[in-house]
Motif scaffolding. Structure first.
Motif, PDB file in Angstrom:
ATOM      1  N   LEU A   1       5.045 -23.532 -47.268  1.00 13.49           N
ATOM      2  CA  LEU A   1       3.935 -23.479 -48.216  1.00 13.49           C
ATOM      3  C   LEU A   1       2.681 -24.098 -47.602  1.00 13.49           C
ATOM      4  O   LEU A   1       2.743 -25.163 -46.995  1.00 13.49           O
ATOM      5  CB  LEU A   1       4.323 -24.233 -49.490  1.00 13.49           C
ATOM      6  N   TRP A   2       1.540 -23.430 -47.785  1.00 12.67           N
ATOM      7  CA  TRP A   2       0.256 -23.836 -47.207  1.00 12.67           C
ATOM      8  C   TRP A   2       0.277 -23.789 -45.671  1.00 12.67           C
ATOM      9  O   TRP A   2      -0.638 -24.259 -45.025  1.00 12.67           O
ATOM     10  CB  TRP A   2      -0.153 -25.248 -47.651  1.00 12.67           C
ATOM     11  N   GLY A   3       1.329 -23.246 -45.098  1.00 10.45           N
ATOM     12  CA  GLY A   3       1.513 -23.339 -43.657  1.00 10.45           C
ATOM     13  C   GLY A   3       0.804 -22.256 -42.873  1.00 10.45           C
ATOM     14  O   GLY A   3       0.268 -21.284 -43.418  1.00 10.45           O
ATOM     15  N   THR A   4       0.823 -22.444 -41.566  1.00  6.22           N
ATOM     16  CA  THR A   4       0.313 -21.469 -40.609  1.00  6.22           C
ATOM     17  C   THR A   4       1.284 -21.434 -39.436  1.00  6.22           C
ATOM     18  O   THR A   4       2.112 -22.344 -39.281  1.00  6.22           O
ATOM     19  CB  THR A   4      -1.087 -21.854 -40.085  1.00  6.22           C
ATOM     20  N   PRO A   5       1.216 -20.421 -38.589  1.00  9.45           N
ATOM     21  CA  PRO A   5       2.086 -20.391 -37.411  1.00  9.45           C
ATOM     22  C   PRO A   5       1.960 -21.642 -36.543  1.00  9.45           C
ATOM     23  O   PRO A   5       2.932 -22.034 -35.877  1.00  9.45           O
ATOM     24  CB  PRO A   5       1.614 -19.135 -36.669  1.00  9.45           C
TER      25      PRO A   5
ATOM     26  N   SER B   1       0.218 -16.695 -43.957  1.00  9.51           N
ATOM     27  CA  SER B   1      -0.507 -17.926 -43.640  1.00  9.51           C
ATOM     28  C   SER B   1      -1.317 -18.450 -44.820  1.00  9.51           C
ATOM     29  O   SER B   1      -1.843 -17.697 -45.644  1.00  9.51           O
ATOM     30  CB  SER B   1      -1.452 -17.687 -42.455  1.00  9.51           C
ATOM     31  N   GLY B   2      -1.421 -19.790 -44.867  1.00  8.64           N
ATOM     32  CA  GLY B   2      -2.318 -20.456 -45.802  1.00  8.64           C
ATOM     33  C   GLY B   2      -2.000 -20.168 -47.254  1.00  8.64           C
ATOM     34  O   GLY B   2      -0.865 -20.243 -47.709  1.00  8.64           O
ATOM     35  N   SER B   3      -3.041 -19.827 -48.013  1.00 10.84           N
ATOM     36  CA  SER B   3      -2.882 -19.614 -49.448  1.00 10.84           C
ATOM     37  C   SER B   3      -2.090 -18.348 -49.760  1.00 10.84           C
ATOM     38  O   SER B   3      -1.714 -18.131 -50.918  1.00 10.84           O
ATOM     39  CB  SER B   3      -4.255 -19.542 -50.124  1.00 10.84           C
ATOM     40  N   PHE B   4      -1.792 -17.510 -48.758  1.00 10.42           N
ATOM     41  CA  PHE B   4      -0.955 -16.339 -48.992  1.00 10.42           C
ATOM     42  C   PHE B   4       0.458 -16.748 -49.396  1.00 10.42           C
ATOM     43  O   PHE B   4       1.206 -15.944 -49.944  1.00 10.42           O
ATOM     44  CB  PHE B   4      -0.910 -15.448 -47.740  1.00 10.42           C
ATOM     45  N   THR B   5       0.829 -18.008 -49.114  1.00 14.88           N
ATOM     46  CA  THR B   5       2.154 -18.479 -49.516  1.00 14.88           C
ATOM     47  C   THR B   5       2.236 -18.709 -51.020  1.00 14.88           C
ATOM     48  O   THR B   5       3.317 -18.970 -51.546  1.00 14.88           O
ATOM     49  CB  THR B   5       2.518 -19.781 -48.779  1.00 14.88           C
ATOM     50  N   TYR B   6       1.095 -18.646 -51.732  1.00 11.91           N
ATOM     51  CA  TYR B   6       1.116 -18.726 -53.190  1.00 11.91           C
ATOM     52  C   TYR B   6       1.753 -17.477 -53.811  1.00 11.91           C
ATOM     53  O   TYR B   6       2.097 -17.484 -54.984  1.00 11.91           O
ATOM     54  CB  TYR B   6      -0.312 -18.821 -53.734  1.00 11.91           C
ATOM     55  N   ASP B   7       1.902 -16.414 -53.038  1.00 11.07           N
ATOM     56  CA  ASP B   7       2.208 -15.102 -53.605  1.00 11.07           C
ATOM     57  C   ASP B   7       3.669 -14.888 -53.954  1.00 11.07           C
ATOM     58  O   ASP B   7       4.032 -13.818 -54.459  1.00 11.07           O
ATOM     59  CB  ASP B   7       1.759 -13.999 -52.640  1.00 11.07           C
ATOM     60  N   GLY B   8       4.522 -15.865 -53.675  1.00  2.00           N
ATOM     61  CA  GLY B   8       5.905 -15.764 -54.083  1.00  2.00           C
ATOM     62  C   GLY B   8       6.868 -15.471 -52.954  1.00  2.00           C
ATOM     63  O   GLY B   8       6.488 -14.951 -51.894  1.00  2.00           O
TER      64      GLY B   8
END
Length: 457
Positions: free
Chosen positions: A23-27, A55-62
């Motif tokens: 979550l909130w992570g990046t490679p 990456s980033g806020s895209f991890t909010y998507d489930g």
């Protein structure tokens, strides 16, 4: 003039290792894992893929959408490698934090599509992954407040992590479906030759021990009250999974101090949460909630585009039967800090049989949850009073019926569980994989060294 000889077929790697961040992570969060793998296995031995689309806020998507993105990147990578003459015959998947859940979803999709009939699944490992979600045990008003608020600050991922979602037409939380014995996800896990997990026992502000370690108890809630037993050669970081703790002789306390300790544990245990709320509400809540609202809105827009096929992925390939039969950094810190103040609660003495999903009923658990909070203290006291053997007994955590069922399902598949004791830094969630080159994260070297020695090429 000398010319380089073309690579022989035997020098071409046939093993792909996929590293999935959280979550909130990046490679970049997985840079140390990736470079450590590369140092041990050069390019002619192993391919390494670190998916980028979550990456980033895209991890909010489930977890579902994230798993579809990862599965898609894996398939694209295999196709690219095949075109360049690399035939992949082995697959390993490593997930960190939320990435472990996304990985479990992705391998279910790949399994269903028949990939494991052509490629051998070898290693599946998670580091500090909330396999049981992140909701705190049921009992106590402060836990209830956090379970309600926390679930609504991370868009779809938050609902799934706090298990308040209804996944598709199952009328069940996604995490429950992910651990259903009849699901493609558990079947996929069972195909891997090696399954392991690493779980912090202290100072993990995001993922506490019981959920990362898939456990009905927490032997490490008071680590100073027991003898912690470490694996030889990995002291004092990797704990012996076969014999994690043994009884420690208590120091004699004057009677008045003993009464003070017992009587004030609950009061002082609640203070960090209350102090945080007093400071958090006027200072940080507006920023935190505003950012959460913005990110949740953006996440819903991305999810809608994904569902409509406008995000570059043909979701029809993955919507398959599940059963066979910056501001971000500040918000992340804020979320972890409030999550870290939560306490674990326990089933009352004598009701440990409720931990069995075959015997457990929701009505009984609700009745249990309404009893006095002081009973949780008596359960902790039983740890201090248990001196009859080398292995102390611990109270059963007040988990949900779904969480107890998840534990049994994951245990039936079989994981090697490695508790991790990070001493040198209070951000063990990042230190466990040395998420960054930072002073105090040196114990991550020990964790990753142990993992690499278990990794089968």
């Amino acid at each position: 003039m000398d010319t380089a000889a073309p690579a022989s077929p035997s020098s071409k790697p046939n093993h792909l290792c996929v590293l999935v961040h959280g979550l909130w992570g990046t490679p970049d969060h997985l840079k140390f894992l990736a470079t450590s793998l590369r140092d041990k296995y050069p390019e002619d031995k192993l391919h390494i893929l670190v998916p980028k689309r979550n990456s980033g806020s895209f991890t909010y998507d489930g977890i579902e959408l994230g798993g579809e993105r990862v599965a898609n990147e894996v398939e694209e990578t295999l196709e690219d490698l095949a075109r360049s003459g690399h035939e992949i015959k082995k697959l390993s998947v490593i997930g960190y934090s939320l990435g472990g859940l996304i990985s479990r979803y992705a391998i279910g999709l790949l399994y269903h599509k028949g990939m494991f009939e052509k490629i051998e699944p070898v290693n599946f490992t998670t580091f500090a992954t909330p396999h049981l979600g992140v909701r705190t045990p049921l009992r106590g008003y402060h836990n209830h407040i956090w379970n309600v608020l926390g679930a609504r600050t991370l868009s779809q991922s938050g609902k799934q992590l706090f298990t308040i979602d209804k996944f598709r037409d199952t009328d069940r939380p996604l995490l429950a479906v992910l651990a259903d014995p009849d699901s493609i996800f558990i079947r996929a896990l069972a195909y891997f030759k090696h399954r392991s997990l690493y779980a912090n026992i202290v100072n993990d502000r995001s993922v506490v021990y019981y959920t990362a370690g898939v456990s009905k108890t927490d032997p490490f809630v008071q680590p100073d009250a027991v003898n912690v037993n470490y694996l030889r050669g990995y002291e004092p970081v990797i704990i012996d999974e076969a014999n994690p703790v043994s009884t420690k002789e208590p120091e004699a306390l004057p009677a008045f101090r003993e009464r003070l300790t017992s009587g004030t544990r609950t009061v002082f245990g609640r203070l960090p949460f209350m102090v945080f709320l007093i400071l958090f509400i006027p200072i940080g809540s507006s920023i935190f909630l505003l950012n959460s609202a913005i990110q949740s809105l953006r996440s819903r827009q991305r999810i809608r585009m994904h569902e409509e096929g406008r995000a570059g992925i043909d979701i029809g390939r993955y919507r398959i039967p599940l059963m066979i039969n910056d501001m971000r950094k500040e918000v992340e810190d804020m979320f972890e800090n409030v999550n870290n103040t939560q306490e674990q609660e326990y089933l009352p003495t004598g009701s440990e049989e409720l931990a069995s999903p075959t015997q457990q009923s929701l009505s009984l658990l609700r009745k249990t949850s309404s009893k006095s909070l002081d009973e949780s203290d008596s359960n902790l006291d039983s740890l201090e009073e248990s001196k009859t053997g080398l292995a102390p007994q611990f109270p059963t955590l007040a988990l949900t019926p779904d969480q107890f069922a998840m534990i049994d399902a994951l245990d039936s598949v079989g994981f090697k569980k490695y508790p991790v004791h990070i001493h040198n830094h209070r951000h063990s969630h990042a230190a466990i994989i040395r998420r960054m080159d930072k002073k105090g994260f040196e114990e991550g070297f020990v964790v990753v060294r142990h993992w690499l020695e278990q990794f089968e090429l």
